[in-house]
Motif scaffolding. Structure first.
Motif, PDB file in Angstrom:
ATOM      1  N   GLU A 101       0.823  -1.212   0.000  1.00 30.00           N
ATOM      2  CA  GLU A 101       0.000   0.000   0.000  1.00 30.00           C
ATOM      3  C   GLU A 101       0.853   1.257   0.000  1.00 30.00           C
ATOM      4  OE1 GLU A 101      -2.396   0.605   3.417  1.00 30.00           O
ATOM      5  OE2 GLU A 101      -0.728   0.604   4.829  1.00 30.00           O
ATOM      6  N   ILE A 102       2.165   1.108  -0.001  1.00 33.48           N
ATOM      7  CA  ILE A 102       3.062   2.265   0.003  1.00 33.48           C
ATOM      8  C   ILE A 102       3.137   2.862  -1.403  1.00 33.48           C
ATOM      9  CG2 ILE A 102       5.428   3.052   0.374  1.00 33.48           C
ATOM     10  CD1 ILE A 102       5.751   0.817   2.397  1.00 33.48           C
ATOM     11  N   PRO A 103       2.843   4.150  -1.568  1.00 32.04           N
ATOM     12  CA  PRO A 103       3.036   4.774  -2.882  1.00 32.04           C
ATOM     13  C   PRO A 103       4.521   4.926  -3.168  1.00 32.04           C
ATOM     14  CG  PRO A 103       2.366   6.414  -1.272  1.00 32.04           C
ATOM     15  CD  PRO A 103       2.296   5.089  -0.572  1.00 32.04           C
ATOM     16  N   ARG A 104       4.948   4.565  -4.358  1.00 29.74           N
ATOM     17  CA  ARG A 104       6.359   4.620  -4.721  1.00 29.74           C
ATOM     18  C   ARG A 104       6.503   5.552  -5.911  1.00 29.74           C
ATOM     19  NH1 ARG A 104       9.093   0.025  -6.009  1.00 29.74           N
ATOM     20  NH2 ARG A 104      10.751   0.487  -4.515  1.00 29.74           N
ATOM     21  N   MET A 105       7.497   6.412  -5.837  1.00 29.80           N
ATOM     22  CA  MET A 105       7.637   7.471  -6.822  1.00 29.80           C
ATOM     23  C   MET A 105       8.938   7.345  -7.593  1.00 29.80           C
ATOM     24  SD  MET A 105       4.808   8.993  -6.139  1.00 29.80           S
ATOM     25  CE  MET A 105       4.997  10.419  -7.217  1.00 29.80           C
ATOM     26  N   ALA A 106       8.895   7.788  -8.849  1.00 26.73           N
ATOM     27  CA  ALA A 106      10.088   7.955  -9.671  1.00 26.73           C
ATOM     28  C   ALA A 106      10.110   9.415 -10.096  1.00 26.73           C
ATOM     29  CB  ALA A 106      10.043   7.035 -10.883  1.00 26.73           C
ATOM     30  N   GLY A 107      10.732  10.244  -9.269  1.00 28.41           N
ATOM     31  CA  GLY A 107      10.666  11.670  -9.498  1.00 28.41           C
ATOM     32  C   GLY A 107       9.263  12.174  -9.226  1.00 28.41           C
ATOM     33  N   ALA A 113       4.494  -0.544 -11.025  1.00 22.15           N
ATOM     34  CA  ALA A 113       5.208  -1.791 -10.738  1.00 22.15           C
ATOM     35  C   ALA A 113       6.687  -1.597 -11.027  1.00 22.15           C
ATOM     36  CB  ALA A 113       4.646  -2.940 -11.573  1.00 22.15           C
ATOM     37  N   GLU A 114       7.496  -2.355 -10.299  1.00 21.03           N
ATOM     38  CA  GLU A 114       8.950  -2.317 -10.478  1.00 21.03           C
ATOM     39  C   GLU A 114       9.440  -3.747 -10.573  1.00 21.03           C
ATOM     40  OE1 GLU A 114      11.419   0.522  -8.099  1.00 21.03           O
ATOM     41  OE2 GLU A 114      12.204  -1.353  -7.259  1.00 21.03           O
ATOM     42  N   LEU A 115      10.277  -4.029 -11.565  1.00 22.26           N
ATOM     43  CA  LEU A 115      10.755  -5.393 -11.778  1.00 22.26           C
ATOM     44  C   LEU A 115      12.270  -5.457 -11.647  1.00 22.26           C
ATOM     45  CD1 LEU A 115       8.265  -4.918 -14.088  1.00 22.26           C
ATOM     46  CD2 LEU A 115       8.587  -7.389 -14.150  1.00 22.26           C
ATOM     47  N   HIS A 116      12.724  -6.410 -10.811  1.00 19.13           N
ATOM     48  CA  HIS A 116      14.140  -6.693 -10.634  1.00 19.13           C
ATOM     49  C   HIS A 116      14.409  -8.069 -11.251  1.00 19.13           C
ATOM     50  CE1 HIS A 116      14.691  -3.428  -7.533  1.00 19.13           C
ATOM     51  NE2 HIS A 116      13.385  -3.597  -7.490  1.00 19.13           N
ATOM     52  N   PHE A 117      14.924  -8.073 -12.483  1.00 21.32           N
ATOM     53  CA  PHE A 117      15.062  -9.331 -13.204  1.00 21.32           C
ATOM     54  C   PHE A 117      16.082 -10.257 -12.559  1.00 21.32           C
ATOM     55  CE2 PHE A 117      13.380  -6.501 -16.542  1.00 21.32           C
ATOM     56  CZ  PHE A 117      12.265  -7.252 -16.892  1.00 21.32           C
ATOM     57  N   THR A 118      17.190  -9.720 -12.058  1.00 23.49           N
ATOM     58  CA  THR A 118      18.224 -10.562 -11.442  1.00 23.49           C
ATOM     59  C   THR A 118      17.678 -11.318 -10.243  1.00 23.49           C
ATOM     60  OG1 THR A 118      19.975  -9.057 -12.175  1.00 23.49           O
ATOM     61  CG2 THR A 118      20.496 -10.567 -10.368  1.00 23.49           C
ATOM     62  N   ASP A 119      16.843 -10.656  -9.443  1.00 24.63           N
ATOM     63  CA  ASP A 119      16.282 -11.278  -8.239  1.00 24.63           C
ATOM     64  C   ASP A 119      14.932 -11.931  -8.486  1.00 24.63           C
ATOM     65  OD1 ASP A 119      18.413 -10.391  -6.486  1.00 24.63           O
ATOM     66  OD2 ASP A 119      17.582  -8.376  -6.725  1.00 24.63           O
ATOM     67  N   SER A 120      14.432 -11.893  -9.736  1.00 23.66           N
ATOM     68  CA  SER A 120      13.106 -12.446 -10.061  1.00 23.66           C
ATOM     69  C   SER A 120      12.048 -11.900  -9.112  1.00 23.66           C
ATOM     70  CB  SER A 120      13.139 -13.985  -9.982  1.00 23.66           C
ATOM     71  OG  SER A 120      14.034 -14.521 -10.927  1.00 23.66           O
ATOM     72  N   LEU A 121      12.095 -10.583  -8.913  1.00 25.37           N
ATOM     73  CA  LEU A 121      11.240  -9.916  -7.942  1.00 25.37           C
ATOM     74  C   LEU A 121      10.474  -8.775  -8.605  1.00 25.37           C
ATOM     75  CD1 LEU A 121      10.360  -9.129  -4.995  1.00 25.37           C
ATOM     76  CD2 LEU A 121      12.483  -7.786  -4.869  1.00 25.37           C
ATOM     77  N   ALA A 122       9.182  -8.674  -8.284  1.00 29.17           N
ATOM     78  CA  ALA A 122       8.347  -7.578  -8.762  1.00 29.17           C
ATOM     79  C   ALA A 122       7.691  -6.901  -7.566  1.00 29.17           C
ATOM     80  CB  ALA A 122       7.286  -8.082  -9.728  1.00 29.17           C
ATOM     81  N   GLN A 170      15.316   1.685 -14.831  1.00 26.86           N
ATOM     82  CA  GLN A 170      15.721   2.262 -13.549  1.00 26.86           C
ATOM     83  C   GLN A 170      17.199   2.064 -13.296  1.00 26.86           C
ATOM     84  OE1 GLN A 170      13.075   2.274 -10.091  1.00 26.86           O
ATOM     85  NE2 GLN A 170      14.593   0.994  -9.064  1.00 26.86           N
ATOM     86  N   GLU A 171      17.676   0.880 -13.533  1.00 24.04           N
ATOM     87  CA  GLU A 171      19.108   0.577 -13.364  1.00 24.04           C
ATOM     88  C   GLU A 171      19.559  -0.204 -14.596  1.00 24.04           C
ATOM     89  OE1 GLU A 171      19.540  -1.527  -9.751  1.00 24.04           O
ATOM     90  OE2 GLU A 171      18.768   0.092  -8.494  1.00 24.04           O
ATOM     91  N   GLY A 172      19.552   0.481 -15.720  1.00 27.42           N
ATOM     92  CA  GLY A 172      19.830  -0.228 -16.949  1.00 27.42           C
ATOM     93  C   GLY A 172      18.655  -1.119 -17.296  1.00 27.42           C
ATOM     94  N   GLU A 173      18.903  -2.223 -17.977  1.00 26.99           N
ATOM     95  CA  GLU A 173      17.831  -3.132 -18.358  1.00 26.99           C
ATOM     96  C   GLU A 173      17.542  -4.161 -17.274  1.00 26.99           C
ATOM     97  OE1 GLU A 173      18.831  -4.882 -22.068  1.00 26.99           O
ATOM     98  OE2 GLU A 173      18.628  -3.018 -23.212  1.00 26.99           O
ATOM     99  N   ASP A 174      18.327  -4.177 -16.197  1.00 25.57           N
ATOM    100  CA  ASP A 174      18.106  -5.159 -15.137  1.00 25.57           C
ATOM    101  C   ASP A 174      16.898  -4.808 -14.287  1.00 25.57           C
ATOM    102  OD1 ASP A 174      18.985  -7.459 -13.429  1.00 25.57           O
ATOM    103  OD2 ASP A 174      19.153  -5.841 -11.960  1.00 25.57           O
ATOM    104  N   THR A 175      16.617  -3.535 -14.113  1.00 32.23           N
ATOM    105  CA  THR A 175      15.475  -3.102 -13.311  1.00 32.23           C
ATOM    106  C   THR A 175      14.688  -2.067 -14.093  1.00 32.23           C
ATOM    107  OG1 THR A 175      16.723  -3.446 -11.266  1.00 32.23           O
ATOM    108  CG2 THR A 175      14.739  -2.100 -11.129  1.00 32.23           C
ATOM    109  N   VAL A 176      13.397  -2.336 -14.270  1.00 30.38           N
ATOM    110  CA  VAL A 176      12.532  -1.402 -14.971  1.00 30.38           C
ATOM    111  C   VAL A 176      11.292  -1.149 -14.122  1.00 30.38           C
ATOM    112  CG1 VAL A 176      13.327  -2.174 -17.235  1.00 30.38           C
ATOM    113  CG2 VAL A 176      11.271  -3.205 -16.233  1.00 30.38           C
ATOM    114  N   TYR A 177      10.565  -0.106 -14.451  1.00 28.58           N
ATOM    115  CA  TYR A 177       9.318   0.169 -13.747  1.00 28.58           C
ATOM    116  C   TYR A 177       8.285   0.700 -14.727  1.00 28.58           C
ATOM    117  CZ  TYR A 177      10.754   5.107 -13.772  1.00 28.58           C
ATOM    118  OH  TYR A 177      11.134   6.364 -14.151  1.00 28.58           O
TER     119      TYR A 177
END
Length: 371
Positions: A101-107, A113-122, A170-177
């Motif tokens: 329920e936490i609002p997350r901001m990018a600027g 949604a935010e995806l961390h491909f290396t950690d297989s985490l969304a 967000q951090e190259g192609e490894d993390t996107v949102y």
């Protein structure tokens, strides 16, 4: 359905949903904040289990476990992803999704949604989905995230997100949102989502002391003829103004006495503005409903107890339904102002859980020095 409690590094999780059947696909662990967030995740998974067609085919390939857990925060107000990764390792999940329920901001733009491909985490932020069509939006985000993680490809995010979302690195192609398109009022939509998460319609039991004091004071309007004369003499625009002032006084008192106003923190003034605006809107809804309940109660009792002939003699005019409405109107306003005193008798913990910012304070480490 499994129902187990475990404790891991101070954070407790409760398994709430377990997909059953012949699913042989990857194991997916979904962690969601308690309360409304977990309610929507649970409903979404239950409807997917009972559905047919493309959605059912997609979900049947996954072995999904849903766990309720308060997602912790670091001292810098960011999600403690290290703790979440510990949960994932303990659960031996192939993919993991955090719904918070936490609002997350990018600027200036809210993250959906935010995806961390290396950690297989969304990570999915429920407020960014807005207050309407939550289940449909949550299904879309879950499917978008899991398809992208399975294929380890940001292109799948673009494919499934559609025109309603924009994908950023967000951090190259490894993390996107994903975020809303440009020129879309994403912050306003997210703020309304925060108001929905505060559940103002279901917060009334937490304001029982307010209602008791307001009802006790409002009852004087039924028995004192001076109130009758004043209520029927004042024009309706003044009665409306008194109502607005009464609600504003109550909301201000609740905010100040319970320290619900958020100062600018790591997110800056814009984010603090979103939190405070959601607090104000949530309390306006709650206090407004209390006002209407009080008005209806006083009107019903007034119609029952006050004889029309006696009322007419007192106000020097014919007693009509409008006369009773005006008396209840002014009495409810008086009671609402007095109800602020009653808020001192409500449970502090309940009142401080009314808003987004106050609930987030529970997520910080216990040794945090934040106020």
């Amino acid at each position: 359905m499994l129902d187990e409690h475990t404790a891991r590094n101070g954070a407790s999780t409760q398994e709430d949903h377990h997909s059953e059947g012949s699913a042989t696909g990857p194991a997916v662990a979904i962690y969601s904040d308690p309360g409304r967030t977990s309610m929507w995740v649970r409903r979404t998974l239950e409807e997917l289990d009972a559905s047919s067609g493309e959605e059912a085919e997609w979900s049947s390939e996954l072995n999904i476990v849903h766990k309720r857990a308060l997602i912790p925060l670091r001292k810098d107000a960011t999600l403690d992803l290290d703790e979440v990764k510990n949960w994932v390792r303990d659960d031996d999940a192939d993919f993991s999704v955090v719904v918070t329920e936490i609002p997350r901001m990018a600027g200036k733009r809210p993250k959906r949604a935010e995806l961390h491909f290396t950690d297989s985490l969304a990570i999915i932020s429920l407020p960014a989905l807005g207050p309407l069509r939550v289940r449909q939006c949550l299904v879309r985000e879950l499917r978008t995230c899991l398809e992208a993680l399975r294929n380890h490809s940001a292109e799948d995010v673009v494919t499934h997100a559609g025109r309603s979302s924009r994908v950023e690195d967000q951090e190259g192609e490894d993390t996107v949102y994903t975020t809303v398109p440009r020129f879309t009022p994403g912050r306003a939509w997210t703020t309304l989502g925060m108001v929905a998460n505060n559940e103002p319609l279901w917060s009334l039991p937490k304001l029982s002391g307010v209602f008791s004091a307001a009802a006790a004071t409002g009852a004087f309007g039924i028995f004192f003829s001076t109130i009758w004369e004043m209520a029927t003499f004042l024009p309706q625009w003044r009665l409306a103004g008194v109502s607005l002032i009464a609600v504003a006084v109550m909301v201000s008192w609740l905010i100040l006495s319970n320290r619900l106003w958020d100062r600018a923190g790591p997110g800056g003034k814009r984010e603090a503005f979103m939190y405070n605006l959601s607090t104000i809107l949530s309390l306006i809804v709650s206090v407004g409903i209390l006002y209407l309940l009080l008005f209806g109660s006083i009107l019903a009792v007034g119609l029952l107890l006050i004889d029309p002939e006696f009322l007419g003699e007192t106000i020097g005019d014919e007693a009509t339904l409008a006369s009773y409405v005006e008396i209840a109107w002014l009495s409810a306003s008086m009671g609402t102002v007095a109800g602020a005193i009653g808020s001192n008798f409500d449970d502090d913990a309940d009142l401080k859980n009314l808003t987004q910012g106050s609930r987030e304070m529970q997520r910080y480490p216990r040794d945090s020095e934040q106020e």
